[in-house]
Design an enzyme around this catalytic site. Structure first.
Site, mmCIF file in Angstrom:
data_model
loop_
_atom_site.group_PDB
_atom_site.id
_atom_site.type_symbol
_atom_site.label_atom_id
_atom_site.label_comp_id
_atom_site.label_asym_id
_atom_site.label_seq_id
_atom_site.Cartn_x
_atom_site.Cartn_y
_atom_site.Cartn_z
ATOM 1 N N ASN A 1 -14.044 -64.108 40.779
ATOM 2 C CA ASN A 1 -14.889 -62.937 41.046
ATOM 3 C C ASN A 1 -14.804 -62.670 42.546
ATOM 4 O O ASN A 1 -15.390 -63.392 43.340
ATOM 5 C CB ASN A 1 -16.338 -63.236 40.628
ATOM 6 N N TRP A 2 -14.031 -61.641 42.873
ATOM 7 C CA TRP A 2 -13.800 -61.360 44.295
ATOM 8 C C TRP A 2 -15.025 -60.755 44.972
ATOM 9 O O TRP A 2 -15.056 -60.630 46.189
ATOM 10 C CB TRP A 2 -12.604 -60.411 44.451
ATOM 11 N N LYS A 3 -16.005 -60.316 44.184
ATOM 12 C CA LYS A 3 -17.192 -59.638 44.730
ATOM 13 C C LYS A 3 -16.734 -58.499 45.656
ATOM 14 O O LYS A 3 -15.682 -57.901 45.399
ATOM 15 C CB LYS A 3 -18.111 -60.651 45.421
ATOM 16 N N HIS B 1 -24.303 -60.006 36.382
ATOM 17 C CA HIS B 1 -24.231 -61.016 37.449
ATOM 18 C C HIS B 1 -25.581 -61.078 38.162
ATOM 19 O O HIS B 1 -26.266 -60.055 38.299
ATOM 20 C CB HIS B 1 -23.113 -60.642 38.438
ATOM 21 N N GLU C 1 -26.280 -61.129 41.141
ATOM 22 C CA GLU C 1 -26.390 -60.205 42.279
ATOM 23 C C GLU C 1 -26.711 -58.787 41.807
ATOM 24 O O GLU C 1 -27.340 -58.019 42.530
ATOM 25 C CB GLU C 1 -25.081 -60.263 43.099
ATOM 26 N N GLU D 1 -24.510 -69.271 35.481
ATOM 27 C CA GLU D 1 -24.468 -69.287 36.938
ATOM 28 C C GLU D 1 -25.888 -69.489 37.471
ATOM 29 O O GLU D 1 -26.631 -68.513 37.618
ATOM 30 C CB GLU D 1 -23.912 -67.968 37.487
ATOM 31 N N GLY E 1 -22.923 -69.069 45.819
ATOM 32 C CA GLY E 1 -22.650 -68.809 47.235
ATOM 33 C C GLY E 1 -23.406 -69.706 48.193
ATOM 34 O O GLY E 1 -23.429 -69.446 49.395
ATOM 35 N N SER F 1 -20.579 -72.055 43.280
ATOM 36 C CA SER F 1 -19.969 -73.002 44.222
ATOM 37 C C SER F 1 -18.985 -73.953 43.557
ATOM 38 O O SER F 1 -18.880 -75.113 43.939
ATOM 39 C CB SER F 1 -21.055 -73.764 44.995
ATOM 40 N N GLY G 1 -16.355 -67.613 42.759
ATOM 41 C CA GLY G 1 -16.486 -66.612 43.811
ATOM 42 C C GLY G 1 -15.617 -66.979 45.010
ATOM 43 O O GLY G 1 -14.403 -66.805 45.008
ATOM 44 N N GLY G 2 -16.247 -67.524 46.043
ATOM 45 C CA GLY G 2 -15.581 -67.794 47.320
ATOM 46 C C GLY G 2 -14.230 -68.482 47.189
ATOM 47 O O GLY G 2 -13.255 -68.072 47.834
#
Ligand code: 13P
Length: 252
Positions: free
Chosen positions: A13-15, A98, A100, A169, A175, A213, A234-235
């Site tokens: 997930n590149w966000k 999500h 977010e 999640e 994150g 994470s 993500g990251g």
């Protein structure tokens, strides 16, 4: 991976990250390293880059995904992107609900359930995110929260529910560098699996991903859990060597 598990699914997930040039570099690096990767793989990119990514990923082992979709079919919804539009760009997966989106855009369980309907109607796989905040975990509400979030989706989607993927999640792990322990993840995944079993005879088909994470160092232990069928990353998905390392772990 043991034989009776679902084929692992690893999703980046590149966000809200990337640019035309950064995407091209990242994808080139990923495609170069895909030899030996047998797990299902996808990247969920910002909508503006779906066209670029459709071209770059065509014919490759990496599927294309989106990060959100409108709850509406079409019409006067400024700024929104419909499920038909996603389909136009060969999108295979769409993240829905999500944390977010729930947190910063006020998405309710009901709205998430409607978005899932839209995605399924286009023959795409929604990746439905559920998860508790740290306050909810500390109050002993984890099970109630994730079940409530998934129940709304089950209720609205009936027998199609076996066509979804779920991502657990925990909001406190997204994150933050904090990761659920493999045991904590498995505990919640088992709860979600049981809830799906009560709704469909095909619950064993549903991939339940862990997200929060996840990285090259902790992926193996998380993926070793019986009901952890992959990751939503993500990251670490923005760094080709890290993401590739996780894909290889999932392919074992
Ligand atoms: P991080 O891997 O950066 O914690 O993000 C997880 C996530 O939200 C994936 O959807």
């Amino acid at each position: 991976m043991v034989m009776d598990k679902r084929m692992p699914l690893m999703v980046g997930n590149w966000k809200m990250n990337g640019s035309l040039s950064a995407n091209a570099t990242l994808v080139a690096d990923l495609l170069q390293g895909m030899a030996g990767v047998t797990c299902r793989t996808a990247v969920c990119v910002p909508s503006l880059y779906l066209s670029q990514m459709q071209g770059l990923l065509a014919g490759s082992a990496i599927d294309l995904g989106a990060q959100d979709v409108s709850a509406h079919a079409s019409g006067a919804y400024t700024g929104e992107v419909s499920s038909d539009m996603l389909r136009d760009f060969a999108v295979r997966y769409c993240i829905v609900g999500h944390s977010e989106r729930r947190q910063y855009h006020g998405e309710s369980d009901a709205m998430v359930a409607t978005k899932v309907q839209r995605v399924l109607a286009q023959g795409m796989t929604p990746i439905v995110c559920v998860g508790e905040t740290m306050a909810e975990r500390e109050a002993g509400q984890t099970e109630a929260v994730v079940k409530r979030q998934l129940a709304a989706v089950i209720h609205a989607n009936g027998h199609c529910i076996s066509e979804i993927a779920v991502a657990y999640e925990p909001v406190w792990a997204v994150g933050t560098g904090l990761t659920a322990s493999p045991e904590q993840a498995q505990q919640v995944h088992a709860i979600l699996r049981a809830q799906l079993r009560a709704a469909t005879a095909h619950a064993d088909r549903v991939s339940i991903l862990y997200g929060g994470s996840m990285n090259a160092a902790n992926a193996a232990n998380l993926l070793a859990q019986a009901d952890v069928d992959g990751g939503l990353i993500g990251g670490a998905s923005l760094k080709a060597p890290d993401f590739l390392s996780m894909l290889k772990t999932a392919s074992r």
